[in-house]
Design a protein around this motif. Structure first.
Motif, PDB file in Angstrom:
ATOM      1  N   ARG A  90      16.922 -45.416   9.173  1.00 61.64           N
ATOM      2  CA  ARG A  90      15.476 -45.445   9.434  1.00 61.64           C
ATOM      3  C   ARG A  90      14.974 -44.119  10.021  1.00 61.64           C
ATOM      4  O   ARG A  90      13.790 -43.802   9.900  1.00 61.64           O
ATOM      5  CB  ARG A  90      15.137 -46.608  10.368  1.00 61.64           C
ATOM      6  N   HIS A 118      14.146 -42.526   6.783  1.00 55.39           N
ATOM      7  CA  HIS A 118      13.377 -43.348   5.845  1.00 55.39           C
ATOM      8  C   HIS A 118      12.686 -44.473   6.614  1.00 55.39           C
ATOM      9  O   HIS A 118      13.049 -45.642   6.492  1.00 55.39           O
ATOM     10  CB  HIS A 118      14.298 -43.936   4.780  1.00 55.39           C
ATOM     11  N   PRO A 119      11.695 -44.137   7.432  1.00 57.14           N
ATOM     12  CA  PRO A 119      11.127 -45.156   8.321  1.00 57.14           C
ATOM     13  C   PRO A 119      10.420 -46.303   7.608  1.00 57.14           C
ATOM     14  O   PRO A 119      10.366 -47.407   8.155  1.00 57.14           O
ATOM     15  CB  PRO A 119      10.145 -44.353   9.189  1.00 57.14           C
ATOM     16  N   ASP A 120       9.891 -46.066   6.401  1.00 62.04           N
ATOM     17  CA  ASP A 120       9.078 -47.090   5.744  1.00 62.04           C
ATOM     18  C   ASP A 120       9.591 -47.500   4.369  1.00 62.04           C
ATOM     19  O   ASP A 120       8.963 -48.312   3.694  1.00 62.04           O
ATOM     20  CB  ASP A 120       7.631 -46.595   5.605  1.00 62.04           C
ATOM     21  N   ASP A 161       9.796 -54.401  11.588  1.00 66.43           N
ATOM     22  CA  ASP A 161      10.091 -53.593  10.404  1.00 66.43           C
ATOM     23  C   ASP A 161       9.818 -54.437   9.167  1.00 66.43           C
ATOM     24  O   ASP A 161      10.727 -55.040   8.589  1.00 66.43           O
ATOM     25  CB  ASP A 161      11.553 -53.129  10.447  1.00 66.43           C
ATOM     26  N   ASN A 194       9.407 -53.775   6.196  1.00 67.78           N
ATOM     27  CA  ASN A 194      10.036 -53.325   4.954  1.00 67.78           C
ATOM     28  C   ASN A 194      11.550 -53.554   4.945  1.00 67.78           C
ATOM     29  O   ASN A 194      12.252 -53.059   4.060  1.00 67.78           O
ATOM     30  CB  ASN A 194       9.752 -51.840   4.723  1.00 67.78           C
TER      31      ASN A 194
END
Length: 395
Positions: free
Chosen positions: A264, A267-269, A338, A340
């Motif tokens: 994350r 690639h946080p989202d 989160d 996603n």
């Protein structure tokens, strides 16, 4: 008929390769790697070194008018003392996305493993050539998928017309990590491993970090995933942790959190799918380690048994059911912050009814038919409307 002297030699560079995270220059040519050099330097394990250098999902991709394509490659094939030779690796050639040819290499090195003695001996061999002729006229995009089960050094690419890197088709990149089942186990060819089949059905570009015997929540693998551009990410966690008897529940849960935290960071989202183990009856409720059964090795049949004791679960030993429960709980907890992050029970890819119809030949690894079924199932569950990788969610 084109002869070698009529053909154009094109250097194999990173611009012509997809699915590799690093390219090592060797005395013969270049060797694709699926982990970067920095990650490889942090672990001296021979199993990992072999697995990440076997180019599962790695392919040469280029645009050309050529009707003849030759690839010189030096393979390193694994053989087991006392057992019949394992099948040769297959090269799949795709023209504009459709399978147009399959060939096998010759020569190459042999890595002879004596499982009873615990020894490994390398026997050197010559460079081999795979040749595809009679391809369609006109400009086309060609993909040569490398064998998933042989370390491969790419020596020379020859064609009867110039080549150039294929243009970016704008497809999303799917980055996947898992065990030998994701690596390919006993799939028929490199485009029929379950991740490759699912990627084809989902219309995405695959980067396959399925690492046989090495899906062990290693921090360097998480960092490699963090630093790799991707639009979709999945991690399939569990079987290697059981069959190596690597850790207990106390270490497992924080390790999964740490692995996901690292991904994350880069690639946080991005849609991130956590996949629990597929059905493996010997380890559903019996801890590892897995132990080889050599009784039928001379007939070419190696089977595995669970060497743990179900009573050891009370001391925190991992089983597949313990791991599924922890992953499900952990993802539910994290997904509150989160949206996603998603969970998929691996038994929806291969479960009890599938085992009754298509049992695991060695009690651990699926066969070619099962890879096909798992790829179809994953595409239906992940890429179809409403799935975690559906176009409306991943856009």
């Amino acid at each position: 008929m084109s002869t070698e002297s009529d053909l154009i030699t094109t250097p194999v560079t990173a611009a012509l390769l997809r699915g590799a995270l690093d390219l090592e220059r060797t005395e013969h040519g270049v060797r694709p790697h699926r982990l970067p050099a920095r990650a490889r330097a942090q672990c001296a394990d021979g199993q990992l070194a072999m697995a990440e250098a076997q180019p599962s999902g790695v392919r040469l991709v280029f645009r050309t008018r050529a009707t003849t394509v030759e690839l010189d490659a030096l393979r390193t094939k694994t053989a087991y003392a006392g057992a019949p030779p394992r099948p040769d690796g297959v090269y799949d050639l795709l023209v504009d996305g459709r399978l147009a040819g399959q060939e096998k290499s010759t020569g190459g090195n042999v890595l002879l493993v004596d499982m009873t003695a615990g020894s490994v001996d390398t026997r050197p061999g010559p460079v081999g050539t795979v040749r595809f002729a009679g391809l369609s006229e006109g400009v086309k995009d060609i993909e040569i998928w490398l064998p998933y089960n042989e370390t491969t050094e790419l020596v020379a690419l020859r064609t009867d017309a110039p080549v150039e890197p294929a243009p970016d088709r704008g497809r999303k990149v799917w980055l996947h990590h898992g065990s030998s089942i994701s690596h390919g186990s006993d799939a028929a060819s490199p485009t029929t491993t379950w991740p490759a089949r699912a990627a084809s059905l989902g219309g995405v570009e695959l980067i396959n970090l399925g690492l046989g015997g090495s899906a062990l929540l290693d921090p360097f693998t998480a960092r490699a995933m963090r630093d790799t551009p991707a639009d979709l990410i999945s991690v399939k966690i569990g079987i290697n942790l059981v069959n190596t008897d690597l850790m207990r529940v106390r270490a497992f849960t924080p390790a999964v959190h740490g692995f996901l935290d690292t991904i994350r960071e880069g690639h946080p989202d991005v849609p991130l799918l956590v996949v629990s183990p597929v059905l493996c009856p010997i380890h559903e409720d019996t801890p590892g380690p897995s132990a080889p059964d050599f009784s039928n090795l001379s007939e070419g049949r190696l089977r595995f048994v669970a060497a743990g004791d179900p009573a050891e679960r009370a001391a925190g030993k991992l089983t597949l059911n313990v791991i599924r429960d922890e992953l499900s709980r952990l993802v539910e907890q994290r997904s509150a912050d989160d949206p996603n992050l998603h969970y998929l029970d691996g038994r929806s890819l291969y479960g009890e009814a599938d085992f009754a119809e298509l049992p695991l030949p060695d009690q651990l690894h699926p066969d070619a038919a099962t890879h096909s079924r798992m790829g179809d199932r994953f595409a239906e569950l992940a890429f179809a409307p409403g799935g975690p990788f559906a176009a409306d969610r991943a856009s």
